[in-house]
Design a protein around this motif. Sequence first.
Motif, PDB file in Angstrom:
ATOM      1  N   GLU A   1       0.847  -1.184   0.000  1.00 12.59           N
ATOM      2  CA  GLU A   1       0.000   0.000   0.000  1.00 12.59           C
ATOM      3  C   GLU A   1       0.886   1.239   0.000  1.00 12.59           C
ATOM      4  OE1 GLU A   1      -3.715  -0.201   2.514  1.00 12.59           O
ATOM      5  OE2 GLU A   1      -2.509  -1.755   3.509  1.00 12.59           O
ATOM      6  N   HIS A   2       0.493   2.235  -0.781  1.00 11.54           N
ATOM      7  CA  HIS A   2       1.248   3.478  -0.879  1.00 11.54           C
ATOM      8  C   HIS A   2       0.273   4.646  -0.796  1.00 11.54           C
ATOM      9  CE1 HIS A   2       4.842   1.303  -2.459  1.00 11.54           C
ATOM     10  NE2 HIS A   2       3.917   0.503  -2.969  1.00 11.54           N
ATOM     11  N   GLY A   3       0.583   5.642   0.031  1.00 11.29           N
ATOM     12  CA  GLY A   3      -0.211   6.852   0.085  1.00 11.29           C
ATOM     13  C   GLY A   3      -1.466   6.714   0.916  1.00 11.29           C
ATOM     14  N   ARG A   4      -2.244   7.803   0.913  1.00 12.38           N
ATOM     15  CA  ARG A   4      -3.496   7.858   1.657  1.00 12.38           C
ATOM     16  C   ARG A   4      -4.590   8.433   0.775  1.00 12.38           C
ATOM     17  NH1 ARG A   4      -1.966  10.449   7.579  1.00 12.38           N
ATOM     18  NH2 ARG A   4      -0.559   8.791   8.292  1.00 12.38           N
ATOM     19  N   GLY A   5      -5.822   8.150   1.154  1.00 12.53           N
ATOM     20  CA  GLY A   5      -6.953   8.702   0.422  1.00 12.53           C
ATOM     21  C   GLY A   5      -7.805   7.625  -0.198  1.00 12.53           C
ATOM     22  N   ALA A   6      -8.542   8.013  -1.242  1.00 12.43           N
ATOM     23  CA  ALA A   6      -9.412   7.066  -1.938  1.00 12.43           C
ATOM     24  C   ALA A   6      -8.559   5.956  -2.551  1.00 12.43           C
ATOM     25  CB  ALA A   6     -10.207   7.788  -3.024  1.00 12.43           C
ATOM     26  N   PRO A   7      -8.982   4.689  -2.433  1.00  9.61           N
ATOM     27  CA  PRO A   7      -8.141   3.585  -2.891  1.00  9.61           C
ATOM     28  C   PRO A   7      -8.175   3.370  -4.402  1.00  9.61           C
ATOM     29  CG  PRO A   7     -10.159   2.719  -1.955  1.00  9.61           C
ATOM     30  CD  PRO A   7     -10.199   4.203  -1.743  1.00  9.61           C
ATOM     31  N   MET A   8      -7.027   2.948  -4.918  1.00  7.65           N
ATOM     32  CA  MET A   8      -6.902   2.476  -6.293  1.00  7.65           C
ATOM     33  C   MET A   8      -6.176   1.136  -6.254  1.00  7.65           C
ATOM     34  SD  MET A   8      -4.823   4.002  -9.615  1.00  7.65           S
ATOM     35  CE  MET A   8      -6.081   5.199 -10.035  1.00  7.65           C
ATOM     36  N   LEU A   9      -6.772   0.114  -6.841  1.00  9.89           N
ATOM     37  CA  LEU A   9      -6.146  -1.197  -6.970  1.00  9.89           C
ATOM     38  C   LEU A   9      -5.568  -1.314  -8.370  1.00  9.89           C
ATOM     39  CD1 LEU A   9      -5.642  -4.081  -5.790  1.00  9.89           C
ATOM     40  CD2 LEU A   9      -7.800  -4.752  -6.879  1.00  9.89           C
ATOM     41  N   MET A  10      -4.295  -1.727  -8.468  1.00 13.22           N
ATOM     42  CA  MET A  10      -3.631  -1.887  -9.764  1.00 13.22           C
ATOM     43  C   MET A  10      -3.295  -3.363  -9.967  1.00 13.22           C
ATOM     44  SD  MET A  10      -1.238   1.549  -9.856  1.00 13.22           S
ATOM     45  CE  MET A  10      -1.301   1.669 -11.652  1.00 13.22           C
ATOM     46  N   ILE A  11      -3.740  -3.920 -11.103  1.00  8.23           N
ATOM     47  CA  ILE A  11      -3.601  -5.347 -11.385  1.00  8.23           C
ATOM     48  C   ILE A  11      -2.647  -5.520 -12.581  1.00  8.23           C
ATOM     49  CG2 ILE A  11      -4.805  -7.499 -11.872  1.00  8.23           C
ATOM     50  CD1 ILE A  11      -7.380  -6.205 -10.865  1.00  8.23           C
ATOM     51  N   HIS A  12      -1.562  -6.234 -12.366  1.00 10.44           N
ATOM     52  CA  HIS A  12      -0.544  -6.389 -13.413  1.00 10.44           C
ATOM     53  C   HIS A  12      -0.936  -7.445 -14.440  1.00 10.44           C
ATOM     54  CE1 HIS A  12       1.056 -10.250 -11.943  1.00 10.44           C
ATOM     55  NE2 HIS A  12       0.960  -9.768 -10.711  1.00 10.44           N
ATOM     56  N   GLY A  13      -0.207  -7.453 -15.555  1.00  4.54           N
ATOM     57  CA  GLY A  13      -0.469  -8.381 -16.641  1.00  4.54           C
ATOM     58  C   GLY A  13       0.318  -9.671 -16.523  1.00  4.54           C
ATOM     59  N   SER A  14       0.162 -10.540 -17.505  1.00  2.00           N
ATOM     60  CA  SER A  14       0.851 -11.830 -17.525  1.00  2.00           C
ATOM     61  C   SER A  14       2.360 -11.623 -17.605  1.00  2.00           C
ATOM     62  CB  SER A  14       0.378 -12.665 -18.707  1.00  2.00           C
ATOM     63  OG  SER A  14      -0.976 -13.004 -18.562  1.00  2.00           O
ATOM     64  N   GLY A  15       3.080 -12.372 -16.792  1.00  2.49           N
ATOM     65  CA  GLY A  15       4.532 -12.299 -16.778  1.00  2.49           C
ATOM     66  C   GLY A  15       5.081 -11.283 -15.813  1.00  2.49           C
ATOM     67  N   ALA A  16       4.286 -10.322 -15.427  1.00  3.67           N
ATOM     68  CA  ALA A  16       4.769  -9.243 -14.567  1.00  3.67           C
ATOM     69  C   ALA A  16       4.479  -9.552 -13.102  1.00  3.67           C
ATOM     70  CB  ALA A  16       4.130  -7.926 -14.984  1.00  3.67           C
ATOM     71  N   GLN A  17       4.672  -8.558 -12.258  1.00  2.00           N
ATOM     72  CA  GLN A  17       4.328  -8.638 -10.843  1.00  2.00           C
ATOM     73  C   GLN A  17       4.127  -7.210 -10.359  1.00  2.00           C
ATOM     74  OE1 GLN A  17       8.331 -10.527 -10.248  1.00  2.00           O
ATOM     75  NE2 GLN A  17       8.327  -9.321  -8.349  1.00  2.00           N
ATOM     76  N   ALA A  18       3.820  -7.047  -9.079  1.00  2.00           N
ATOM     77  CA  ALA A  18       3.485  -5.717  -8.562  1.00  2.00           C
ATOM     78  C   ALA A  18       4.574  -4.698  -8.853  1.00  2.00           C
ATOM     79  CB  ALA A  18       3.213  -5.798  -7.060  1.00  2.00           C
ATOM     80  N   ALA A  19       5.832  -5.142  -8.867  1.00  2.00           N
ATOM     81  CA  ALA A  19       6.950  -4.214  -9.083  1.00  2.00           C
ATOM     82  C   ALA A  19       6.914  -3.552 -10.457  1.00  2.00           C
ATOM     83  CB  ALA A  19       8.282  -4.952  -8.894  1.00  2.00           C
ATOM     84  N   THR A  20       6.102  -4.074 -11.387  1.00  4.30           N
ATOM     85  CA  THR A  20       6.026  -3.436 -12.701  1.00  4.30           C
ATOM     86  C   THR A  20       5.491  -2.011 -12.591  1.00  4.30           C
ATOM     87  OG1 THR A  20       5.379  -3.837 -15.006  1.00  4.30           O
ATOM     88  CG2 THR A  20       3.661  -4.114 -13.357  1.00  4.30           C
ATOM     89  N   TRP A  21       4.782  -1.702 -11.506  1.00  3.84           N
ATOM     90  CA  TRP A  21       4.204  -0.369 -11.310  1.00  3.84           C
ATOM     91  C   TRP A  21       5.164   0.596 -10.619  1.00  3.84           C
ATOM     92  CZ3 TRP A  21       0.232  -0.337 -14.304  1.00  3.84           C
ATOM     93  CH2 TRP A  21      -0.660  -1.420 -14.380  1.00  3.84           C
ATOM     94  N   ASP A  22       6.392   0.166 -10.314  1.00  5.42           N
ATOM     95  CA  ASP A  22       7.297   1.002  -9.512  1.00  5.42           C
ATOM     96  C   ASP A  22       7.514   2.393 -10.109  1.00  5.42           C
ATOM     97  OD1 ASP A  22       7.548  -0.993  -7.664  1.00  5.42           O
ATOM     98  OD2 ASP A  22       9.626  -1.528  -8.164  1.00  5.42           O
ATOM     99  N   GLY A  23       7.516   2.488 -11.430  1.00  7.79           N
ATOM    100  CA  GLY A  23       7.801   3.771 -12.071  1.00  7.79           C
ATOM    101  C   GLY A  23       6.655   4.761 -12.010  1.00  7.79           C
ATOM    102  N   VAL A  24       5.460   4.318 -11.593  1.00 12.05           N
ATOM    103  CA  VAL A  24       4.297   5.212 -11.581  1.00 12.05           C
ATOM    104  C   VAL A  24       3.620   5.302 -10.225  1.00 12.05           C
ATOM    105  CG1 VAL A  24       3.869   4.843 -14.039  1.00 12.05           C
ATOM    106  CG2 VAL A  24       2.693   3.405 -12.367  1.00 12.05           C
ATOM    107  N   VAL A  25       3.879   4.353  -9.336  1.00 16.40           N
ATOM    108  CA  VAL A  25       3.106   4.290  -8.101  1.00 16.40           C
ATOM    109  C   VAL A  25       3.391   5.485  -7.197  1.00 16.40           C
ATOM    110  CG1 VAL A  25       4.727   2.901  -6.718  1.00 16.40           C
ATOM    111  CG2 VAL A  25       2.262   2.676  -6.363  1.00 16.40           C
ATOM    112  N   GLY A  26       4.631   5.981  -7.186  1.00 19.26           N
ATOM    113  CA  GLY A  26       4.946   7.122  -6.349  1.00 19.26           C
ATOM    114  C   GLY A  26       4.170   8.355  -6.744  1.00 19.26           C
ATOM    115  N   ASP A  27       4.069   8.600  -8.054  1.00 17.34           N
ATOM    116  CA  ASP A  27       3.303   9.738  -8.562  1.00 17.34           C
ATOM    117  C   ASP A  27       1.833   9.596  -8.195  1.00 17.34           C
ATOM    118  OD1 ASP A  27       2.160  11.788 -10.017  1.00 17.34           O
ATOM    119  OD2 ASP A  27       3.239  11.359 -11.867  1.00 17.34           O
TER     120      ASP A  27
END
Length: 278
Positions: free
Chosen positions: A15-41
């Motif tokens: 979990e990152h940040g506070r406020g209204a929740p957003m769930l991000m679901i990765h594609g085949s072959g990937a994992q949660a770390a695929t979002w590292d470049g955008v999750v901070g923003d």
Amino acid sequence: MPVLPYSGADLAYEEHGRGAPMLMIHGSGAQAATWDGVVGDLAADRRVIVYDRRGYGASTHPPVRDHRRHVRDAAAVLEQVAGEPATVTGWSAGANIALALTVERPDLVRRLILVEPPLHGLRHATAPMLGALARAKRDQLRGRPREAAAHFFRWAAGDSFDGAPAQERERLLSHAANVLAELDPHPFGVLFEHLPTRRIRRVRVPVTFLLGERSDPFFHGVRRRLARALPAMRTEVVPGATHLVHIDAPAAFAAAVRRADPVPPVDPVDPVEADTGP
């Protein structure tokens, strides 16, 4: 990463940040770390939840062919981690899962952001797609799973696959067994042939489709078909991006997600009203 025990698997999540929740679901072959470049923003003004799908990353489990299990997993994460309806963003196979989740559990989804879902891929297969799948099956039968998976990724992402950061390519190829299992025909498989268009037409939450400008024509076709089923759906094209939209253009991707999921402004606190001292 903390884990959510659910139905025979420990689903690793962050979990990152506070406020209204957003769930991000990765594609085949990937994992949660695929979002590292955008999750901070994205987490600057919302609560972003990412997780490793069953069988990927730290969510250890044998490869899953029946994608209804992934839909149930996503629902469990929303119920037990988010704790309230959320914006759901899915990329590639994760977008198929997000769409099916919205159809099955509309009570859990506030907004839906689809990033190039390979929806109904068998009935709308293209010659390049079929060629890539044939080459993947050939190398799989030769005992070369990583080479087999690479054929699929080069079709889906074009030159962006070989040009992606080495760490991201390695993540994708390290899950070759999962990818190849998902590419095998299954009545409830990764392409969600079992999800009828008539049920998709019943989706009532706001939907945005994110499309890479340079993505394979197959994904442009998916967008057109979904636009006919969901006439109110918004579309945003990310300039210069391929199927690896969030990796090719992370800043543009995050900006597009923000436009699709605007966060209500916070009213400034009146310093007089805020003063509760004597």
